[in-house]
Design a protein around this motif. Structure first.
Motif, PDB file in Angstrom:
ATOM      1  N   CYS A   1     -22.220  15.032   1.162  1.00 18.73           N
ATOM      2  CA  CYS A   1     -23.235  15.470   0.205  1.00 18.73           C
ATOM      3  C   CYS A   1     -23.893  14.278  -0.475  1.00 18.73           C
ATOM      4  O   CYS A   1     -25.101  14.285  -0.728  1.00 18.73           O
ATOM      5  N   SER A   2     -23.053  13.310  -0.822  1.00 15.74           N
ATOM      6  CA  SER A   2     -23.615  12.115  -1.462  1.00 15.74           C
ATOM      7  C   SER A   2     -24.685  11.487  -0.560  1.00 15.74           C
ATOM      8  O   SER A   2     -25.769  11.097  -1.022  1.00 15.74           O
ATOM      9  N   GLU A   3     -24.342  11.485   0.698  1.00 16.51           N
ATOM     10  CA  GLU A   3     -25.316  10.928   1.643  1.00 16.51           C
ATOM     11  C   GLU A   3     -26.575  11.786   1.664  1.00 16.51           C
ATOM     12  O   GLU A   3     -27.691  11.265   1.651  1.00 16.51           O
ATOM     13  N   ILE A   4     -26.291  13.159   1.680  1.00 15.32           N
ATOM     14  CA  ILE A   4     -27.443  14.082   1.709  1.00 15.32           C
ATOM     15  C   ILE A   4     -28.269  13.937   0.432  1.00 15.32           C
ATOM     16  O   ILE A   4     -29.507  13.929   0.473  1.00 15.32           O
ATOM     17  N   ILE A   5     -27.541  13.773  -0.746  1.00 12.78           N
ATOM     18  CA  ILE A   5     -28.268  13.622  -2.022  1.00 12.78           C
ATOM     19  C   ILE A   5     -29.155  12.384  -1.974  1.00 12.78           C
ATOM     20  O   ILE A   5     -30.296  12.387  -2.421  1.00 12.78           O
ATOM     21  N   ASN A   6     -28.577  11.345  -1.436  1.00 10.43           N
ATOM     22  CA  ASN A   6     -29.376  10.120  -1.319  1.00 10.43           C
ATOM     23  C   ASN A   6     -30.626  10.373  -0.485  1.00 10.43           C
ATOM     24  O   ASN A   6     -31.738   9.955  -0.843  1.00 10.43           O
ATOM     25  N   GLN A   7     -30.390  11.108   0.593  1.00  9.62           N
ATOM     26  CA  GLN A   7     -31.550  11.442   1.444  1.00  9.62           C
ATOM     27  C   GLN A   7     -32.534  12.311   0.669  1.00  9.62           C
ATOM     28  O   GLN A   7     -33.749  12.109   0.726  1.00  9.62           O
ATOM     29  N   ASN A   8     -31.935  13.306  -0.093  1.00  7.68           N
ATOM     30  CA  ASN A   8     -32.798  14.207  -0.872  1.00  7.68           C
ATOM     31  C   ASN A   8     -33.565  13.466  -1.957  1.00  7.68           C
ATOM     32  O   ASN A   8     -34.694  13.831  -2.275  1.00  7.68           O
TER      33      ASN A   8
ATOM     34  N   THR B   1     -36.373  12.308  -0.468  1.00  5.68           N
ATOM     35  CA  THR B   1     -37.287  13.426  -0.224  1.00  5.68           C
ATOM     36  C   THR B   1     -37.949  13.853  -1.525  1.00  5.68           C
ATOM     37  O   THR B   1     -39.139  14.172  -1.567  1.00  5.68           O
ATOM     38  N   LEU B   2     -37.143  13.829  -2.646  1.00  9.60           N
ATOM     39  CA  LEU B   2     -37.651  14.246  -3.957  1.00  9.60           C
ATOM     40  C   LEU B   2     -38.816  13.352  -4.388  1.00  9.60           C
ATOM     41  O   LEU B   2     -39.824  13.825  -4.935  1.00  9.60           O
ATOM     42  N   ILE B   3     -38.624  12.113  -4.195  1.00 15.34           N
ATOM     43  CA  ILE B   3     -39.712  11.184  -4.553  1.00 15.34           C
ATOM     44  C   ILE B   3     -40.963  11.557  -3.777  1.00 15.34           C
ATOM     45  O   ILE B   3     -42.075  11.610  -4.333  1.00 15.34           O
TER      46      ILE B   3
END
Ligand SMILES: [Ca+2]
Length: 484
Positions: free
Chosen positions: A198-205, A208-210
């Motif tokens: 998830c941490s990895e996904i959050i980083n990816q997100n 994406t959020l930016i």
């Protein structure tokens, strides 16, 4: 020596001499000294002989006395010995007496001691008896306690069994817990792995959020453009609303015009009805008429064609008769169906002259019957429209209105009855209730004649054996001038 012994001895000596003289006594050998005394003659011996025999006997007695003396001496010796023996015995007895006294005294003391002991023992026995009662009581209590203990032991045994079962369950749960812990541990590991993912996904997100924020910024600019377009559309809507208001004003004007036309139509209808206006049903054929009486505004009412004006009708339950005071005063319902003419009208009509009242009743089985009264009159509103009079009655349904004479009218909002409760509420309609009485013809309508939940219906007690669970299914109340 004893004087008696001396006398005896002297007598013996004298007699011995005398006897010897007698034995050898020829008359010429009698001693002189004897002759001197007796002057013995030829007849002397004959005289003396009894004396001599007597003296002989005395001598024999003296001999015997000597023997007796000897015997007496022996006896005296024996007596002396016996006296000594008696003295000895007396001494012995005295000694024995003293010993006995001592012994008796000792025994008395022992007896006293024993009596004390017996008293003491009696006291102990009594105390023991009390103790025995106490012991029995205690034994009883102990027995009860034992029973309780037994029960407690049984309970404890049961509890032990339960504890055993619980222990088994605890063991089972411990095993389950172990399994769960193991499972939790596994899941935790897995979760940690997922967390890392998830941490990895959050980083990816985040990246994406930016990107999305950039898109949002672009969208905001688009929205501002859309807002400007929307404002333009709002302006157009406002123009349309103003146009609608104008239309509403036009509609209101039209409605007002329609109302005016309706009122004109009502007035026209009234004028039309006034053409059919009559003073009473006495001469009218069956139909609805506009009746005009002195002191009362004209009102519609059915005439039955026999001179009777119908003032109330129940036939299908289409009209609710559970009405307030004002409605009963002014009347309600439909004159072609169910209705009540109104108390104010009845007051004016029945006060103007004597009126008869005809009541026609019907049951769900189709049976019909009636009752007629010859002087129906009610009072003013000021007095709560009392039933002032009903007069004489005749008819097949019995007289269930007489009891209500002089009773005031009651509605659910005007309790004039004689009951602590509210009859109009209980019976579901207005009437001249007492507490609550034998009749109530404005009650609830039950098509199957059976009341529900003790809520009374239409009843005329004397026609159905005062069974108030029965509700009538037809009523028509009519009035007619008595002079008709
Ligand atoms: Ca009451």
């Amino acid at each position: 020596m004893d004087p008696r012994v001396i006398v005896v001895l002297l007598s013996v000596l004298f007699l011995s001499d005398l006897i010897s003289a007698n034995e050898e006594c020829p008359a010429n050998t009698i001693p002189e000294h004897v002759i001197e005394v007796v002057e013995c003659s030829g007849t002397c011996f004959e005289v003396v002989k009894p004396f001599l025999s007597y003296f002989r006997e005395l001598k024999t007695a003296a001999d015997k006395s000597s023997e007796l003396k000897t015997h007496l001496m022996q006896v005296l010796k024996e007596v002396e010995i016996k006296d000594q023996l008696i003295d000895t015995l007396n001494a012995t007895i005295k000694s024995k007496d003293e010993q006995s006294q001592t012994l008796i005294k000792s025994k008395d003391e022992q007896i006293q001691t024993l009596n004390s002991l017996i008293k003491s023992n009696d006291a102990r026995v009594r105390a023991q008896s009390d103790n025995e009662d106490l012991i029995r009581l205690k034994n009883s209590e102990i027995s009860e306690r034992n029973n309780e203990i037994l029960l407690l032991n049984q309970t404890i045994n049961k509890k032990d069994e339960e504890v055993t079962k619980l222990n088994l369950k605890v063991k089972h749960f411990e095993e389950l817990q172990k399994n769960e812990q193991k499972k939790y541990s596994d899941e935790k590991d897995e979760f940690n792995k997922k967390l890392i993912n998830c941490s990895e996904i959050i980083n990816q997100n985040n990246h994406t959020l930016i990107e999305k924020e950039n898109e949002i910024q672009q969208n905001k600019e688009d929205i501002q453009r859309e807002d400007e377009l929307l404002k333009e559309k709002d302006k157009k809507v406002q123009e349309k609303t103003d146009e609608a208001k104008t239309r509403d004003a036009q509609n209101s004007l039209l409605t007002s015009q329609i109302n005016d036309l309706s009122q004109n139509l009502t007035k026209a209808n009234k004028r039309l009805l006034e053409c059919d206006e009559i003073n009473s049903c006495t001469t009218a054929e069956k139909g609805i008429y506009n009746i005009k009486l002195p002191g009362v505004s004209a009102f519609e009412a059915p005439c039955n064609g026999s001179g009777w004006t119908v003032i109330q009708r129940r036939m299908d339950g289409s009209v609710d008769f559970n009405r307030n005071w004002t409605e009963y005063r002014d009347g309600f319902g439909n004159v072609t169906g169910e209705f009540f003419i109104g108390l104010e009208k009845l007051y004016h009509i029945t006060q103007s002259s004597q009126y008869e009242l005809l009541i026609s009743l019907g049951k769900v089985d189709g049976s019909r019957d009636f009752v007629k009264y010859d002087n129906f009159k009610i009072g003013s509103e000021k007095n709560s429209y009392p039933l002032e009079s009903v007069g004489n009655y005749k008819g097949g349904v019995g007289n269930s209105l007489q009891k209500h004479v002089n009773k005031r009218f009651s509605t659910y909002d005007r309790d004039n009855d004689e009951w602590k409760g509210n009859c109009a509420k209980t019976c579901g309609g207005g009437w001249w209730f007492t507490n609550c009485g034998y009749s109530s013809l404005n009650g609830r309508f039950y098509k199957d004649e059976k009341i529900k939940d003790k809520l009374f219906g239409i009843y005329w007690g004397s026609w159905h054996k005062f069974d108030y669970t029965v509700s009538l299914t037809f009523v028509e109340m009519m009035i007619r001038p008595k002079t008709f």
